[in-house]
Design a protein around this motif. Structure first.
Motif, PDB file in Angstrom:
ATOM      1  N   GLY A   2       0.809  -1.207   0.000  1.00 37.77           N
ATOM      2  CA  GLY A   2       0.000   0.000   0.000  1.00 37.77           C
ATOM      3  C   GLY A   2       0.844   1.260   0.000  1.00 37.77           C
ATOM      4  O   GLY A   2       0.490   2.264  -0.634  1.00 37.77           O
ATOM      5  N   ALA A   3       1.986   1.215   0.704  1.00 37.48           N
ATOM      6  CA  ALA A   3       2.865   2.381   0.729  1.00 37.48           C
ATOM      7  C   ALA A   3       3.514   2.621  -0.625  1.00 37.48           C
ATOM      8  O   ALA A   3       3.803   3.768  -0.993  1.00 37.48           O
ATOM      9  N   HIS A   4       3.726   1.550  -1.412  1.00 34.19           N
ATOM     10  CA  HIS A   4       4.376   1.679  -2.713  1.00 34.19           C
ATOM     11  C   HIS A   4       3.394   1.919  -3.855  1.00 34.19           C
ATOM     12  O   HIS A   4       3.820   2.097  -5.001  1.00 34.19           O
ATOM     13  N   ASN A   5       2.098   1.890  -3.531  1.00 30.42           N
ATOM     14  CA  ASN A   5       1.119   2.087  -4.602  1.00 30.42           C
ATOM     15  C   ASN A   5       1.246   3.463  -5.257  1.00 30.42           C
ATOM     16  O   ASN A   5       1.025   3.615  -6.457  1.00 30.42           O
ATOM     17  N   ASN A   6       1.583   4.465  -4.451  1.00 32.14           N
ATOM     18  CA  ASN A   6       1.676   5.835  -4.972  1.00 32.14           C
ATOM     19  C   ASN A   6       3.075   6.170  -5.496  1.00 32.14           C
ATOM     20  O   ASN A   6       3.380   7.337  -5.750  1.00 32.14           O
ATOM     21  N   MET A   7       3.923   5.150  -5.596  1.00 30.42           N
ATOM     22  CA  MET A   7       5.284   5.381  -6.061  1.00 30.42           C
ATOM     23  C   MET A   7       5.493   4.719  -7.418  1.00 30.42           C
ATOM     24  O   MET A   7       5.069   3.578  -7.628  1.00 30.42           O
ATOM     25  N   ASP A   8       6.158   5.470  -8.322  1.00 33.50           N
ATOM     26  CA  ASP A   8       6.524   4.940  -9.633  1.00 33.50           C
ATOM     27  C   ASP A   8       8.044   4.813  -9.691  1.00 33.50           C
ATOM     28  O   ASP A   8       8.774   5.771  -9.392  1.00 33.50           O
ATOM     29  N   VAL A   9       8.513   3.619 -10.030  1.00 37.38           N
ATOM     30  CA  VAL A   9       9.963   3.372 -10.033  1.00 37.38           C
ATOM     31  C   VAL A   9      10.657   4.307 -11.013  1.00 37.38           C
ATOM     32  O   VAL A   9      11.734   4.863 -10.713  1.00 37.38           O
ATOM     33  N   ASP A  10      10.077   4.510 -12.174  1.00 38.08           N
ATOM     34  CA  ASP A  10      10.690   5.401 -13.170  1.00 38.08           C
ATOM     35  C   ASP A  10      10.763   6.832 -12.641  1.00 38.08           C
ATOM     36  O   ASP A  10      11.773   7.531 -12.833  1.00 38.08           O
ATOM     37  N   LYS A  11       9.722   7.259 -11.951  1.00 37.72           N
ATOM     38  CA  LYS A  11       9.729   8.609 -11.389  1.00 37.72           C
ATOM     39  C   LYS A  11      10.790   8.742 -10.293  1.00 37.72           C
ATOM     40  O   LYS A  11      11.430   9.784 -10.151  1.00 37.72           O
ATOM     41  N   VAL A  12      10.949   7.668  -9.520  1.00 37.40           N
ATOM     42  CA  VAL A  12      11.981   7.693  -8.470  1.00 37.40           C
ATOM     43  C   VAL A  12      13.360   7.829  -9.088  1.00 37.40           C
ATOM     44  O   VAL A  12      14.197   8.613  -8.618  1.00 37.40           O
ATOM     45  N   HIS A  13      13.627   7.068 -10.171  1.00 41.00           N
ATOM     46  CA  HIS A  13      14.926   7.164 -10.855  1.00 41.00           C
ATOM     47  C   HIS A  13      15.130   8.563 -11.442  1.00 41.00           C
ATOM     48  O   HIS A  13      16.231   9.134 -11.350  1.00 41.00           O
ATOM     49  N   ASP A  14      14.078   9.120 -12.033  1.00 43.87           N
ATOM     50  CA  ASP A  14      14.186  10.473 -12.583  1.00 43.87           C
ATOM     51  C   ASP A  14      14.475  11.492 -11.479  1.00 43.87           C
ATOM     52  O   ASP A  14      15.291  12.412 -11.663  1.00 43.87           O
ATOM     53  N   LEU A  15      13.823  11.312 -10.342  1.00 40.48           N
ATOM     54  CA  LEU A  15      14.049  12.233  -9.225  1.00 40.48           C
ATOM     55  C   LEU A  15      15.484  12.148  -8.717  1.00 40.48           C
ATOM     56  O   LEU A  15      16.125  13.174  -8.454  1.00 40.48           O
ATOM     57  N   MET A  16      16.014  10.922  -8.612  1.00 44.77           N
ATOM     58  CA  MET A  16      17.382  10.758  -8.135  1.00 44.77           C
ATOM     59  C   MET A  16      18.378  11.337  -9.135  1.00 44.77           C
ATOM     60  O   MET A  16      19.398  11.926  -8.736  1.00 44.77           O
ATOM     61  N   ASP A  17      18.113  11.190 -10.426  1.00 36.94           N
ATOM     62  CA  ASP A  17      18.985  11.794 -11.435  1.00 36.94           C
ATOM     63  C   ASP A  17      18.965  13.311 -11.322  1.00 36.94           C
ATOM     64  O   ASP A  17      20.010  13.979 -11.446  1.00 36.94           O
TER      65      ASP A  17
END
Length: 223
Positions: free
Chosen positions: A116-131
């Motif tokens: 449930g905590a990861h439902n609002n998270m997109d892996v691609d968006k996380v990678h873009d944010l870290m970049d």
């Protein structure tokens, strides 16, 4: 509800599958009952053994009967000990199974919560944010280096002029020190010009015979 009812169940809930906690509690009740019976039989064994000792020489028939009862009690004790070992093993297995069940339930709940905590998270968006974070850090580092580097102020040319001026000052100081040093001829001592008198040895040689004549004359006068 009686103890036997707890152990074997009543007609209503006889066919109902007990929970692990209920089964564990029933096994504990059986263990408690068997341990009480074991204590009772141990006392009976001691009593029969005492009876056999008392009547060993007086009444052998009574002594033999007591020993036979003691043997039966000991056999029952052995059976109870084996039953207790089996029940203890089964109870520990149920306790472990119950613990594993609870652990699995908790892990399942935790997995659902994590999902449930990861439902609002997109892996691609996380990678873009870290970049983007890494890029901003590099920009901040470049800005810091640019601010700390004094470029565009002619510092290298000014430094070369200052070094040349410093060398000139050092050379002037060395020249002044060389000018102020006195010449070596002014400080050297003067050479003596007087003749060194040497004592004459001829006078001492001439005086020696005169002394001898005086000694001879004094010796003649004394005689």
């Amino acid at each position: 509800m009686s103890l036997l009812g707890k152990l074997f169940g009543t007609g209503k809930n006889k066919d109902k599958t007990p929970s692990p906690q209920e089964a564990i509690q029933r096994l504990r009740d059986i263990e408690e009952m068997l341990m009480k019976k074991s204590d009772f039989l141990e006392k009976k064994v001691e009593q029969e053994l005492s009876t056999a000792k008392k009547n060993g020489t007086k009444n052998k028939r009574v002594a033999l009967a007591a020993l036979k009862r003691k043997k039966r009690y000991e056999k029952q004790l052995q059976q109870i000990d084996g039953t207790l070992s089996t029940i203890e093993f089964q109870r520990e297995a149920l306790e472990n199974a119950s613990t594993n069940t609870e652990v699995l339930k908790v892990m399942g709940s935790a997995a659902k919560a994590l999902k449930g905590a990861h439902n609002n998270m997109d892996v691609d968006k996380v990678h873009d944010l870290m970049d983007e974070v890494a890029e901003q850090q590099e920009i901040a580092q470049e800005i810091s280096e640019a601010i700390s580097n004094p470029v565009g102020f002619g510092s290298s040319e000014d430094e070369d002029d200052l070094l040349a001026e410093l060398e000139e000052l050092e050379q002037e100081e060395i020249d002044e020190q060389l000018i102020g040093v006195p010449t070596t001829t002014d400080t050297l001592p003067s050479v003596p010009t007087d003749e060194i008198s040497v004592p004459s040895t001829s006078k001492s040689k001439a005086k020696a015979p005169e002394d001898d004549d005086e000694l001879k004359e004094l010796a003649m006068w004394a005689s």
